[in-house]
Scaffold this motif. Structure first.
Motif, short mmCIF file in Angstrom:
data_model
loop_
_atom_site.label_atom_id
_atom_site.label_comp_id
_atom_site.label_asym_id
_atom_site.label_seq_id
_atom_site.Cartn_x
_atom_site.Cartn_y
_atom_site.Cartn_z
N ALA A 128 -9.52 -21.42 -54.57
CA ALA A 128 -8.84 -21.55 -55.86
C ALA A 128 -9.73 -22.32 -56.83
CB ALA A 128 -7.51 -22.26 -55.70
N VAL A 129 -9.99 -21.72 -57.98
CA VAL A 129 -10.82 -22.34 -59.01
C VAL A 129 -9.92 -22.78 -60.15
CG1 VAL A 129 -12.62 -21.95 -60.72
CG2 VAL A 129 -12.87 -21.03 -58.41
N LEU A 130 -9.97 -24.06 -60.48
CA LEU A 130 -9.15 -24.61 -61.56
C LEU A 130 -10.04 -24.97 -62.74
CD1 LEU A 130 -6.70 -26.92 -59.57
CD2 LEU A 130 -6.46 -24.50 -60.16
N GLY A 131 -9.83 -24.30 -63.86
CA GLY A 131 -10.64 -24.51 -65.05
C GLY A 131 -11.78 -23.52 -65.10
N LEU A 132 -11.85 -22.72 -66.16
CA LEU A 132 -12.87 -21.68 -66.28
C LEU A 132 -13.75 -21.84 -67.52
CD1 LEU A 132 -10.58 -18.67 -65.33
CD2 LEU A 132 -12.42 -19.61 -63.91
N THR A 133 -13.19 -22.33 -68.61
CA THR A 133 -13.95 -22.48 -69.84
C THR A 133 -15.04 -23.54 -69.67
OG1 THR A 133 -12.29 -24.05 -70.66
CG2 THR A 133 -12.06 -21.75 -71.32
N PHE A 134 -16.04 -23.51 -70.57
CA PHE A 134 -17.19 -24.41 -70.37
C PHE A 134 -16.82 -25.87 -70.59
CE2 PHE A 134 -17.60 -24.45 -74.96
CZ PHE A 134 -18.31 -25.61 -75.26
N LYS A 135 -15.70 -26.12 -71.29
CA LYS A 135 -15.20 -27.47 -71.49
C LYS A 135 -13.71 -27.38 -71.79
CE LYS A 135 -15.66 -29.63 -75.36
NZ LYS A 135 -16.17 -30.33 -76.56
N PRO A 136 -12.97 -28.50 -71.75
CA PRO A 136 -11.55 -28.44 -72.08
C PRO A 136 -11.31 -28.17 -73.56
CG PRO A 136 -12.11 -30.46 -70.87
CD PRO A 136 -13.39 -29.83 -71.29
N ASP A 137 -10.08 -27.78 -73.88
CA ASP A 137 -9.61 -27.61 -75.25
C ASP A 137 -10.35 -26.52 -76.01
OD1 ASP A 137 -7.59 -29.59 -75.10
OD2 ASP A 137 -9.10 -31.13 -75.37
N VAL B 72 -18.75 -19.06 -64.29
CA VAL B 72 -19.08 -17.65 -64.05
C VAL B 72 -20.14 -17.50 -62.96
CG1 VAL B 72 -19.99 -15.54 -65.09
CG2 VAL B 72 -18.34 -16.95 -66.35
N PRO B 73 -21.33 -18.12 -63.07
CA PRO B 73 -22.30 -17.97 -61.98
C PRO B 73 -21.81 -18.56 -60.67
CG PRO B 73 -23.05 -19.60 -63.57
CD PRO B 73 -21.89 -18.91 -64.18
N LEU B 74 -21.02 -19.64 -60.73
CA LEU B 74 -20.49 -20.23 -59.50
C LEU B 74 -19.59 -19.23 -58.78
CD1 LEU B 74 -19.22 -23.81 -59.01
CD2 LEU B 74 -17.82 -21.92 -58.22
N ILE B 75 -18.66 -18.63 -59.52
CA ILE B 75 -17.73 -17.67 -58.91
C ILE B 75 -18.48 -16.44 -58.41
CG2 ILE B 75 -15.88 -16.03 -59.47
CD1 ILE B 75 -14.67 -18.24 -61.24
N GLU B 76 -19.41 -15.94 -59.21
CA GLU B 76 -20.16 -14.75 -58.79
C GLU B 76 -20.96 -15.02 -57.52
OE1 GLU B 76 -20.90 -12.63 -63.18
OE2 GLU B 76 -22.42 -13.97 -62.32
N ASN C 219 -30.90 -26.56 -65.50
CA ASN C 219 -29.48 -26.29 -65.75
C ASN C 219 -29.04 -24.96 -65.16
OD1 ASN C 219 -26.95 -27.13 -67.26
ND2 ASN C 219 -27.32 -25.13 -68.18
N GLU C 220 -29.86 -23.93 -65.33
CA GLU C 220 -29.50 -22.63 -64.76
C GLU C 220 -29.43 -22.69 -63.24
OE1 GLU C 220 -28.41 -19.85 -66.38
OE2 GLU C 220 -28.35 -21.38 -67.93
N ALA C 221 -30.36 -23.40 -62.63
CA ALA C 221 -30.35 -23.52 -61.17
C ALA C 221 -29.12 -24.30 -60.71
CB ALA C 221 -31.63 -24.22 -60.70
N ARG C 222 -28.73 -25.31 -61.46
CA ARG C 222 -27.60 -26.15 -61.05
C ARG C 222 -26.30 -25.35 -60.99
NH1 ARG C 222 -26.68 -31.23 -60.18
NH2 ARG C 222 -24.57 -32.08 -60.35
N LYS C 223 -26.07 -24.50 -61.97
CA LYS C 223 -24.82 -23.74 -62.01
C LYS C 223 -24.60 -22.97 -60.71
CE LYS C 223 -24.80 -23.05 -67.04
NZ LYS C 223 -24.86 -22.03 -68.11
N ARG C 224 -25.65 -22.34 -60.21
CA ARG C 224 -25.52 -21.56 -58.99
C ARG C 224 -25.56 -22.45 -57.76
NH1 ARG C 224 -25.41 -16.42 -60.46
NH2 ARG C 224 -26.28 -15.91 -62.51
N ARG C 225 -26.27 -23.59 -57.85
CA ARG C 225 -26.32 -24.49 -56.71
C ARG C 225 -24.96 -25.12 -56.42
NH1 ARG C 225 -30.14 -27.32 -58.38
NH2 ARG C 225 -29.16 -29.34 -58.79
N MET C 226 -24.11 -25.17 -57.43
CA MET C 226 -22.77 -25.70 -57.21
C MET C 226 -21.98 -24.84 -56.22
SD MET C 226 -22.39 -28.59 -58.84
CE MET C 226 -24.08 -28.87 -58.25
N LEU D 100 -15.41 -11.18 -68.20
CA LEU D 100 -16.69 -11.54 -67.59
C LEU D 100 -16.67 -11.48 -66.07
CD1 LEU D 100 -17.48 -14.69 -69.79
CD2 LEU D 100 -18.40 -12.39 -70.09
N LEU D 101 -15.50 -11.64 -65.50
CA LEU D 101 -15.38 -11.72 -64.04
C LEU D 101 -14.58 -10.55 -63.50
CD1 LEU D 101 -14.52 -15.53 -63.91
CD2 LEU D 101 -16.65 -14.50 -63.08
#
Length: 475
Positions: free
Chosen positions: A318-327, A337-341, A293-300, A364-365
């Protein structure tokens, strides 16, 4: 019944409010005076749909109160819940139980004889034993009980999960605690025929970790199968449908995406690993789940770079949606976070939009430009990346969005859009679990929920079944 709740985070505040809605007299206590002052004035510190109205209504009729005075809160209470945070200890991975133990020490001399102290926080096996010893050091044995009652709430639908639970788990070591907790839960849930699992305290503590670890593993499994689908020319949505209709597997948590996050799965899988290590037991599947899972976040981030030809230096994304899930406004361990970083390290300029999570994301960012409007966020961008499948994002007008973009590239990490429709508009689409040869199938990107079944000869799209809960989590 009078109830005291120690801690007004997600679990404490939602649980206390819902207990009050069931008709109990509930006092919620917290050391954060600013938070308590806000709650007294009706200001709810977390985003959870429906919670603010429920707090207001139950406070107005006098069933729900908030205080910093622990003695006042626990006086006369039949049940005292410990619902404080148990974050991972920095550098260790196991749960930090200092807040739970502090609560036990402080409430020990204040509780009434016969009170049941219930650990509702997510805690490792044996925590209830430690709480029993702490309280027992100042109270006579047999004059109090300690029980476990883990919560299985999902952020975004926490009120419904509390009011209509799949099951209630209580771990007890004496008949008094069993009877009190059965009385607390049995009447409001009797009509729903909700199973109440009564077990030993240590088993109850382990159930919560085991459930979350299993769901995290299920998410990771479908994510790895999505990678395989992209290589062999298959469609992960149809794959998940074919798997999920097997009742032994089920459809929940089979939405492929950028990896799980949130307040519980990352923390609880690591805590379970630490517990297993302490007892000399290997839980290899959970270990691999955490690593993958940790590797996947950055591999995205590499998937985004591939969609832009391998180079994002100086390019606006442009990144749409930042929270870990909706609502939810929860940014804890969010894949964004790791994707953007990672993209920033390769020189990309990031713009971002989220309906409610931007304030927390800002802590965080850095060097990210935030926009309240998703169309303004994508203006002059060379790619748009969908990370969280908010309903408002799913409903975006792609024609309008494309008109203001420098390049029409859509990297859809939640399969929120139908690739065929987006490509017809003029977008170059990179989706999850679909190779270039499967972008034009007939499967809806977000299959609407139904209770029907796929008939012979129907495509997965025609079956209209939803793989629910792929990005969610319990507290």
């Amino acid at each position: 019944m009078k109830i005291a709740i120690i801690g007004t985070g997600y679990v404490g505040l939602v649980s206390g409010t819902c207990f009050a809605a069931w008709g109990h007299q509930v006092a919620c206590v917290d050391k954060n005076a600013q938070k308590i002052d806000g709650l007294v004035r009706g200001i709810v510190p977390i985003y959870e749909p429906g919670l603010d109205g429920l707090v207001e209504r139950n406070s107005a009729v006098g069933r729900l109160s908030f205080t910093c005075n622990l003695a006042e809160a626990v006086k006369g209470a039949s049940v005292v819940f410990i619902a404080v945070g148990t974050p991972p200890r920095a550098g260790h991975g196991d749960a930090d139980l200092s807040f739970a133990y502090m609560a036990a020490r402080e409430l020990a001399p204040l509780i009434d004889d016969g009170a049941v102290v219930v650990v509702k926080s997510t805690v490792p096996v044996g925590t209830g034993d430690a709480v029993q010893k702490i309280i027992g050091s100042v109270r006579t044995a047999g004059h109090f009980s300690v029980a476990s009652n883990p919560e299985f709430l999902r952020e975004g639908v926490a009120i419904r999960d509390f009011m209509e639970p799949d099951r209630v788990v209580i771990g007890v070591e004496d008949e008094r605690a069993r009877n009190v907790l059965m009385e607390l839960y049995d009447a409001p849930l009797e009509a729903q025929k909700t199973p109440i699992v009564v077990t030993q305290r240590r088993t109850s503590e382990l159930i919560k970790y085991a459930a979350n670890a299993f769901l995290a593993t299920k998410i990771t499994f479908i994510n790895e199968l999505a990678d395989l689908c992209e290589q062999v020319g298959s469609n992960v949505g149809e794959l998940a449908l074919g798997m999920g209709l097997d009742k032994r597997i089920g459809t929940s948590f089979l939405n492929a995406g950028p990896g799980y996050g949130g307040s519980c799965f990352p923390k609880d899988t690591m805590a379970l690993l630490r517990t297993a290590q302490d007892y000399g037991v290997a839980v290899r599947i959970v270990e691999e789940t955490v690593t993958a899972n940790e590797a996947r976040k950055r591999r995205m981030a590499l998937k985004v770079m591939d969609a832009l030809g391998g180079d994002v230096e100086g390019r606006t994304i442009a990144v749409l949606g930042l929270t870990f899930k909706p609502d939810t406004d929860d940014m804890r361990d969010a894949p964004s976070v790791p994707l953007i970083e990672t993209l920033q390290r390769f020189g990309a300029k990031i713009r971002a939009h989220d309906p409610v999570g931007m304030e927390n994301a800002g802590h965080l960012l850095s060097e990210v430009e935030f926009f309240d409007d998703p169309y303004a966020c994508a203006c002059n961008a060379e790619a748009v990346v969908v990370i969280t499948e908010w309903d408002s994002i799913r409903k975006l007008d792609l024609v309008r969005q494309k008109k203001t973009m420098r390049q029409a590239v859509l990297i859809d990490l939640r399969n929120a859009f139908e690739p065929r429709v987006a490509e017809k508009i003029g977008f170059r689409v990179s989706a999850i679990g679909r190779s270039a040869t499967t972008q034009h199938d007939n499967t809806p990107a977000a299959l609407p929920h139904a209770t029907g079944h796929a008939h012979r000869g129907q495509t997965a799209g025609a079956a209209h079944l939803e793989m629910a809960g792929g990005s969610g989590g319990t507290f």
